[in-house]
Design a protein around this motif. Sequence first.
Motif, PDB file in Angstrom:
ATOM      1  N   VAL A 167       0.617  -1.359   0.337  1.00 36.08           N
ATOM      2  CA  VAL A 167       0.158  -0.186  -0.109  1.00 36.08           C
ATOM      3  C   VAL A 167       1.183   1.325   0.534  1.00 36.08           C
ATOM      4  O   VAL A 167       0.505   2.061  -0.873  1.00 36.08           O
ATOM      5  N   ALA A 168       1.603   1.250   1.235  1.00 37.50           N
ATOM      6  CA  ALA A 168       2.838   2.277   0.894  1.00 37.50           C
ATOM      7  C   ALA A 168       3.790   2.447  -0.084  1.00 37.50           C
ATOM      8  O   ALA A 168       3.546   3.670  -0.563  1.00 37.50           O
ATOM      9  N   ALA A 169       3.686   1.547  -0.652  1.00 37.83           N
ATOM     10  CA  ALA A 169       4.726   1.287  -2.130  1.00 37.83           C
ATOM     11  C   ALA A 169       3.784   1.999  -3.266  1.00 37.83           C
ATOM     12  O   ALA A 169       4.328   3.116  -3.996  1.00 37.83           O
ATOM     13  N   LEU A 170       3.006   1.828  -3.578  1.00 36.16           N
ATOM     14  CA  LEU A 170       1.470   2.049  -4.569  1.00 36.16           C
ATOM     15  C   LEU A 170       0.947   3.506  -4.539  1.00 36.16           C
ATOM     16  O   LEU A 170       0.851   3.649  -4.974  1.00 36.16           O
ATOM     17  N   ALA A 171       1.263   4.199  -3.207  1.00 39.82           N
ATOM     18  CA  ALA A 171       0.527   5.551  -2.974  1.00 39.82           C
ATOM     19  C   ALA A 171       2.021   6.360  -3.006  1.00 39.82           C
ATOM     20  O   ALA A 171       1.597   7.328  -3.559  1.00 39.82           O
ATOM     21  N   ILE A 172       3.304   6.082  -2.992  1.00 38.22           N
ATOM     22  CA  ILE A 172       4.382   6.957  -3.545  1.00 38.22           C
ATOM     23  C   ILE A 172       4.567   6.688  -5.151  1.00 38.22           C
ATOM     24  O   ILE A 172       4.952   7.750  -5.280  1.00 38.22           O
ATOM     25  N   LEU A 173       4.287   5.432  -5.794  1.00 43.32           N
ATOM     26  CA  LEU A 173       4.543   5.554  -6.701  1.00 43.32           C
ATOM     27  C   LEU A 173       3.024   6.219  -7.869  1.00 43.32           C
ATOM     28  O   LEU A 173       3.561   7.246  -8.555  1.00 43.32           O
ATOM     29  N   ALA A 174       1.869   6.504  -6.923  1.00 45.84           N
ATOM     30  CA  ALA A 174       1.303   7.377  -7.602  1.00 45.84           C
ATOM     31  C   ALA A 174       1.512   8.570  -7.196  1.00 45.84           C
ATOM     32  O   ALA A 174       1.117   9.528  -8.442  1.00 45.84           O
ATOM     33  N   GLY A 175       1.926   9.007  -6.222  1.00 42.64           N
ATOM     34  CA  GLY A 175       2.446  10.292  -5.695  1.00 42.64           C
ATOM     35  C   GLY A 175       3.855  10.813  -6.458  1.00 42.64           C
ATOM     36  O   GLY A 175       3.480  11.855  -7.985  1.00 42.64           O
ATOM     37  N   LEU A 176       4.190   9.601  -7.600  1.00 41.81           N
ATOM     38  CA  LEU A 176       5.165  10.177  -7.921  1.00 41.81           C
ATOM     39  C   LEU A 176       4.723  10.974  -9.983  1.00 41.81           C
ATOM     40  O   LEU A 176       5.051  11.201 -10.601  1.00 41.81           O
ATOM     41  N   ALA A 177       3.367   9.558  -9.871  1.00 42.10           N
ATOM     42  CA  ALA A 177       3.101   9.873 -11.145  1.00 42.10           C
ATOM     43  C   ALA A 177       1.966  11.250 -11.057  1.00 42.10           C
ATOM     44  O   ALA A 177       1.719  11.886 -12.200  1.00 42.10           O
ATOM     45  N   GLY A 178       1.535  11.775  -9.758  1.00 39.80           N
ATOM     46  CA  GLY A 178       1.108  12.309  -9.747  1.00 39.80           C
ATOM     47  C   GLY A 178       1.512  13.935 -10.528  1.00 39.80           C
ATOM     48  O   GLY A 178       1.092  15.208 -10.226  1.00 39.80           O
TER      49      GLY A 178
END
Length: 166
Positions: free
Chosen positions: A13-24
Amino acid sequence: MSLTDSQAVVSIVAALAILAGLAGVIVPGLPALPLCWGGVLVWAVFGTAGAGRWLVLAAATVVAVGGAVVKYLWPGRNLKNAGVPTSSLLAGGVLGLVGFFVIPVVGLVVGFVGGIWGAERLRLGSNQLAWPSTVHALKAAGLSMLVEFLAGLVIAVLWVGGLIFA
């Protein structure tokens, strides 16, 4: 690790949030740094990595806040030095927001550029004079995105370091 392991789920979950943030940084509408920081927060609160996770969260907080401040101050200072008025930036922001809804994906950029160019064209009365201000605004927007991406990347590296060493 199996997916039934709660630590693995928290890390995913943390990794997905961080990846979504980088994509953001690139995808309009996703809050980049809050997502990256939120991923580290979830990992720190629900993870079992030891006391080091709080140091990682503290460092990620400093980077996220610093990145958010620098993201706005540095490009804004460059635009003031280039002589681009706030009214032109406001026009670019408003038309960028309208463009975001009118033309999916690229509308934000098209509206931003068109708004700044149109405001500068009205203010200066010439295409030759309006274009340099538009280019300065584009460079400032790019600098802002770069600062935000680098801050998100540093948060990601801190988190990975916490996964390995904490």
